[in-house]
Write a protein that holds these residues in place. Structure first.
Motif, PDB file in Angstrom:
ATOM      1  N   GLN A   6      -6.213 -17.685   0.299  1.00  0.00           N
ATOM      2  CA  GLN A   6      -5.657 -16.551  -0.439  1.00  0.00           C
ATOM      3  C   GLN A   6      -6.642 -15.383  -0.456  1.00  0.00           C
ATOM      4  OE1 GLN A   6      -4.516 -18.136  -4.285  1.00  0.00           O
ATOM      5  NE2 GLN A   6      -2.401 -18.372  -3.593  1.00  0.00           N
ATOM      6  N   GLU A   7      -7.937 -15.697  -0.522  1.00  0.00           N
ATOM      7  CA  GLU A   7      -8.950 -14.647  -0.520  1.00  0.00           C
ATOM      8  C   GLU A   7      -8.934 -13.880   0.797  1.00  0.00           C
ATOM      9  OE1 GLU A   7      -9.646 -17.904  -1.277  1.00  0.00           O
ATOM     10  OE2 GLU A   7      -9.851 -17.693  -3.451  1.00  0.00           O
ATOM     11  N   THR A   8      -8.823 -14.606   1.892  1.00  0.00           N
ATOM     12  CA  THR A   8      -8.763 -13.950   3.203  1.00  0.00           C
ATOM     13  C   THR A   8      -7.477 -13.152   3.330  1.00  0.00           C
ATOM     14  OG1 THR A   8     -10.158 -15.613   4.246  1.00  0.00           O
ATOM     15  CG2 THR A   8      -8.722 -14.333   5.698  1.00  0.00           C
ATOM     16  N   SER A   9      -6.375 -13.701   2.875  1.00  0.00           N
ATOM     17  CA  SER A   9      -5.098 -12.983   2.914  1.00  0.00           C
ATOM     18  C   SER A   9      -5.216 -11.663   2.167  1.00  0.00           C
ATOM     19  CB  SER A   9      -3.982 -13.836   2.317  1.00  0.00           C
ATOM     20  OG  SER A   9      -2.778 -13.102   2.240  1.00  0.00           O
ATOM     21  N   ARG A  11      -7.939  -9.945   1.433  1.00  0.00           N
ATOM     22  CA  ARG A  11      -8.882  -9.061   2.121  1.00  0.00           C
ATOM     23  C   ARG A  11      -8.223  -8.395   3.323  1.00  0.00           C
ATOM     24  NH1 ARG A  11     -11.721  -9.964   6.404  1.00  0.00           N
ATOM     25  NH2 ARG A  11     -11.546 -12.223   6.305  1.00  0.00           N
ATOM     26  N   VAL A  12      -7.510  -9.181   4.127  1.00  0.00           N
ATOM     27  CA  VAL A  12      -6.848  -8.646   5.319  1.00  0.00           C
ATOM     28  C   VAL A  12      -5.749  -7.669   4.920  1.00  0.00           C
ATOM     29  CG1 VAL A  12      -5.403  -9.238   7.298  1.00  0.00           C
ATOM     30  CG2 VAL A  12      -7.438 -10.604   6.785  1.00  0.00           C
ATOM     31  N   CYS A  13      -4.944  -8.044   3.938  1.00  0.00           N
ATOM     32  CA  CYS A  13      -3.852  -7.160   3.498  1.00  0.00           C
ATOM     33  C   CYS A  13      -4.411  -5.843   2.949  1.00  0.00           C
ATOM     34  CB  CYS A  13      -2.987  -7.845   2.452  1.00  0.00           C
ATOM     35  SG  CYS A  13      -1.972  -9.177   3.117  1.00  0.00           S
ATOM     36  N   ASP A  14      -5.451  -5.919   2.135  1.00  0.00           N
ATOM     37  CA  ASP A  14      -6.059  -4.699   1.600  1.00  0.00           C
ATOM     38  C   ASP A  14      -6.573  -3.813   2.730  1.00  0.00           C
ATOM     39  OD1 ASP A  14      -5.523  -5.533  -0.983  1.00  0.00           O
ATOM     40  OD2 ASP A  14      -7.594  -6.129  -1.438  1.00  0.00           O
ATOM     41  N   HIS A  15      -7.240  -4.415   3.696  1.00  0.00           N
ATOM     42  CA  HIS A  15      -7.763  -3.665   4.843  1.00  0.00           C
ATOM     43  C   HIS A  15      -6.630  -3.020   5.638  1.00  0.00           C
ATOM     44  CE1 HIS A  15      -9.914  -2.568   8.455  1.00  0.00           C
ATOM     45  NE2 HIS A  15      -9.161  -3.384   9.163  1.00  0.00           N
ATOM     46  N   MET A  16      -5.597  -3.784   5.939  1.00  0.00           N
ATOM     47  CA  MET A  16      -4.478  -3.248   6.716  1.00  0.00           C
ATOM     48  C   MET A  16      -3.775  -2.128   5.948  1.00  0.00           C
ATOM     49  SD  MET A  16      -4.503  -4.722   9.642  1.00  0.00           S
ATOM     50  CE  MET A  16      -2.911  -4.202  10.293  1.00  0.00           C
ATOM     51  N   ASN A  17      -3.571  -2.318   4.667  1.00  0.00           N
ATOM     52  CA  ASN A  17      -2.872  -1.315   3.866  1.00  0.00           C
ATOM     53  C   ASN A  17      -3.699  -0.046   3.678  1.00  0.00           C
ATOM     54  OD1 ASN A  17      -0.598  -2.952   3.550  1.00  0.00           O
ATOM     55  ND2 ASN A  17      -1.473  -3.957   1.762  1.00  0.00           N
ATOM     56  N   ASN A  46      -0.451 -15.533   6.316  1.00  0.00           N
ATOM     57  CA  ASN A  46      -0.863 -16.937   6.313  1.00  0.00           C
ATOM     58  C   ASN A  46      -0.848 -17.445   7.748  1.00  0.00           C
ATOM     59  OD1 ASN A  46       1.788 -17.872   6.942  1.00  0.00           O
ATOM     60  ND2 ASN A  46       2.329 -17.887   4.765  1.00  0.00           N
ATOM     61  N   ASN A  47      -0.966 -18.740   7.925  1.00  0.00           N
ATOM     62  CA  ASN A  47      -1.084 -19.291   9.274  1.00  0.00           C
ATOM     63  C   ASN A  47       0.202 -19.160  10.087  1.00  0.00           C
ATOM     64  OD1 ASN A  47       0.179 -21.226   7.615  1.00  0.00           O
ATOM     65  ND2 ASN A  47      -0.439 -22.868   8.985  1.00  0.00           N
TER      66      ASN A  47
END
Length: 85
Positions: A6-9, A11-17, A46-47
């Motif tokens: 969830q932490e990676t999700s 982080r990635v979502c925040d970066h993409m957004n 997610n995966n």
């Protein structure tokens, strides 16, 4: 089974957004087949899929194969390159 935390999700979502919202919109249009929306953002990765929230709804964009945390970047880059072909 490959796991994306969830932490990676987040982080990635925040970066993409924050830095690649144009790509998020292209994913929604191309892969999600959603052509009209006022607001859209990546809600989860997610995966198996990306979840994009648009105008209070959700679109699920499935990956061709399960991915790991190490494969997120290359997968998203490959997906955006496929759109530009």
């Amino acid at each position: 089974m490959k796991i994306i935390s969830q932490e990676t999700s987040k982080r990635v979502c925040d970066h993409m957004n924050n830095d690649h919202i144009d790509s998020v919109h292209k994913y929604l249009i191309h892969y999600g087949k959603i052509s009209r929306f006022d607001n859209a953002y990546m809600e989860e990765i997610n995966n198996s899929y990306i979840k994009i929230n648009y105008d209070g709804r959700s679109a699920i964009i499935n990956f061709k194969n399960e991915i790991s945390e190490e494969e997120i970047h290359s997968t998203l880059v490959t997906m955006i390159k496929e759109i530009k072909l």
